[in-house]
Design a protein around this motif. Structure first.
Motif, PDB file in Angstrom:
ATOM      1  N   LEU A 174     -29.818 -24.318  33.881  1.00 57.52           N
ATOM      2  CA  LEU A 174     -29.871 -22.920  34.311  1.00 57.52           C
ATOM      3  C   LEU A 174     -28.492 -22.432  34.713  1.00 57.52           C
ATOM      4  N   LEU A 175     -27.766 -23.245  35.475  1.00 53.43           N
ATOM      5  CA  LEU A 175     -26.416 -22.853  35.883  1.00 53.43           C
ATOM      6  C   LEU A 175     -25.497 -22.674  34.677  1.00 53.43           C
ATOM      7  N   ALA A 176     -25.661 -23.543  33.687  1.00 54.62           N
ATOM      8  CA  ALA A 176     -24.826 -23.438  32.484  1.00 54.62           C
ATOM      9  C   ALA A 176     -25.115 -22.139  31.736  1.00 54.62           C
ATOM     10  N   ALA A 177     -26.394 -21.761  31.668  1.00 53.79           N
ATOM     11  CA  ALA A 177     -26.761 -20.528  30.970  1.00 53.79           C
ATOM     12  C   ALA A 177     -26.241 -19.297  31.706  1.00 53.79           C
ATOM     13  N   LEU A 178     -26.236 -19.359  33.033  1.00 50.13           N
ATOM     14  CA  LEU A 178     -25.816 -18.209  33.838  1.00 50.13           C
ATOM     15  C   LEU A 178     -24.303 -18.102  34.006  1.00 50.13           C
ATOM     16  N   LYS A 179     -23.577 -19.171  33.686  1.00 48.44           N
ATOM     17  CA  LYS A 179     -22.139 -19.193  33.958  1.00 48.44           C
ATOM     18  C   LYS A 179     -21.437 -18.006  33.304  1.00 48.44           C
ATOM     19  N   GLY A 180     -20.698 -17.268  34.120  1.00 48.35           N
ATOM     20  CA  GLY A 180     -19.976 -16.097  33.658  1.00 48.35           C
ATOM     21  C   GLY A 180     -20.805 -14.824  33.653  1.00 48.35           C
ATOM     22  N   HIS A 181     -22.114 -14.959  33.902  1.00 49.73           N
ATOM     23  CA  HIS A 181     -23.003 -13.802  33.904  1.00 49.73           C
ATOM     24  C   HIS A 181     -23.601 -13.534  35.287  1.00 49.73           C
ATOM     25  N   GLU A 182     -23.218 -14.326  36.270  1.00 44.81           N
ATOM     26  CA  GLU A 182     -23.853 -14.211  37.580  1.00 44.81           C
ATOM     27  C   GLU A 182     -23.779 -12.783  38.120  1.00 44.81           C
ATOM     28  N   HIS A 183     -22.655 -12.107  37.889  1.00 46.43           N
ATOM     29  CA  HIS A 183     -22.475 -10.755  38.422  1.00 46.43           C
ATOM     30  C   HIS A 183     -23.425  -9.749  37.786  1.00 46.43           C
ATOM     31  N   ARG A 184     -23.969 -10.080  36.632  1.00 39.18           N
ATOM     32  CA  ARG A 184     -24.889  -9.178  35.936  1.00 39.18           C
ATOM     33  C   ARG A 184     -26.316  -9.312  36.445  1.00 39.18           C
ATOM     34  N   VAL A 185     -26.644 -10.429  37.105  1.00 39.77           N
ATOM     35  CA  VAL A 185     -28.006 -10.646  37.593  1.00 39.77           C
ATOM     36  C   VAL A 185     -28.154  -9.917  38.920  1.00 39.77           C
ATOM     37  N   LYS A 186     -28.822  -8.791  38.881  1.00 36.40           N
ATOM     38  CA  LYS A 186     -28.929  -7.934  40.061  1.00 36.40           C
ATOM     39  C   LYS A 186     -30.017  -8.383  41.028  1.00 36.40           C
ATOM     40  N   HIS A 187     -30.967  -9.187  40.548  1.00 36.50           N
ATOM     41  CA  HIS A 187     -31.972  -9.755  41.448  1.00 36.50           C
ATOM     42  C   HIS A 187     -32.707 -10.867  40.721  1.00 36.50           C
TER      43      HIS A 187
END
Length: 263
Positions: A174-187
């Motif tokens: 999950l962390l690998a998939a989210l890497k670099g996109h964390e700021h886009r996940v608003k909730h």
């Protein structure tokens, strides 16, 4: 402002049977009654897993009948108590990914809603494997839109030891998939814990809430068993706009006195 309803952990059993002394079917019916009476203008409803307590086909029949009462679409994902096979037999219209996991996307205003599958047969722990993570990575790579994530298991420890032991087994993929996109996940919305909890994880705001039948008591010490309680059941009313994600928790069976407050 965009409104939707978040329900979790309804734990339906065969009709007429009790679970911990309560009838989860009746509890869920009263939850749906409340949504219809008070929030029929919501754009959709999402139920984040543990739709059934033991994955019984009759539980999914009841779920289908109750969801059909709502004047809005209902988005469903699986929890650890669910049977993917029995769920798909009753809900063939719910999308799955190329590997058969109940993962899909739904537009929510200007947001991309991504619904994840953490169900793994044979364990109450959550699993988000390489295959599931690849699906998420591909979705996130498609554009730079803001994202709302929905899953059953929390992806991190919440300070309730007995609950943390049955969270996501390993959040590496999950962390690998989210890497670099964390700021886009608003909730991040999830269930599993049967408690009202909110905060941030790696800069991502999150919230969860109580179930509709039974709860987990607030117990921050080690214990062998899960401490249950009959605190009031809840659903969440979520309000979205370009600048905010607001989560209101509604104790829908609360009948305490109401009155107008003076100045």
């Amino acid at each position: 402002m965009h409104k939707f309803i978040h329900i979790t952990d309804i734990h339906l059993v065969e009709q007429g049977r009790a679970l911990y002394g309560h009838d989860p079917g009746k509890r869920f019916e009263r939850c749906i009654d409340s949504v219809i009476a008070e929030h029929a203008d919501a754009a959709f409803c999402v139920i984040t897993g543990d739709l059934a307590h033991v994955g019984h086909p009759d539980a999914y029949r009841q779920l289908s009948e109750q969801c059909a009462r709502l004047p809005m679409p209902v988005h469903l994902i699986l929890g650890n108590h669910d049977s993917r096979t029995n769920f798909r037999e009753r809900f063939p219209q719910v999308p799955v990914d190329s590997n058969g996991f109940v993962q899909y996307e739904q537009a929510i205003g200007r947001f991309r809603g991504l619904f994840l599958d953490t169900n793994e047969p044979g364990t109450h722990c959550g699993v988000f494997c390489e295959q599931r993570a690849n699906w998420l990575s591909q979705r996130l790579a498609e554009d730079d839109s803001p994202v709302l994530l929905f899953m059953h298991h929390p992806a991190f420890h919440l300070g309730i030891p007995v609950g943390d032991r049955i969270g996501l087994v390993d959040n590496e993929w999950l962390l690998a998939a989210l890497k670099g996109h964390e700021h886009r996940v608003k909730h991040l919305f999830f269930g599993h814990i049967h408690r009202p909890i909110s905060g941030t994880w790696r800069g991502i705001p999150f919230s969860t809430l109580r179930g509709t039948n039974h709860q987990v008591a607030l117990h921050l010490r080690e214990s062998e068993d899960i401490p249950g309680s009959f605190e009031p059941p809840q659903y969440a009313v979520v309000l979205l706009d370009d600048d905010s994600v607001i989560v209101h928790l509604h104790d829908f069976l609360d009948r305490s006195e109401r009155f107008w407050l003076g100045a």
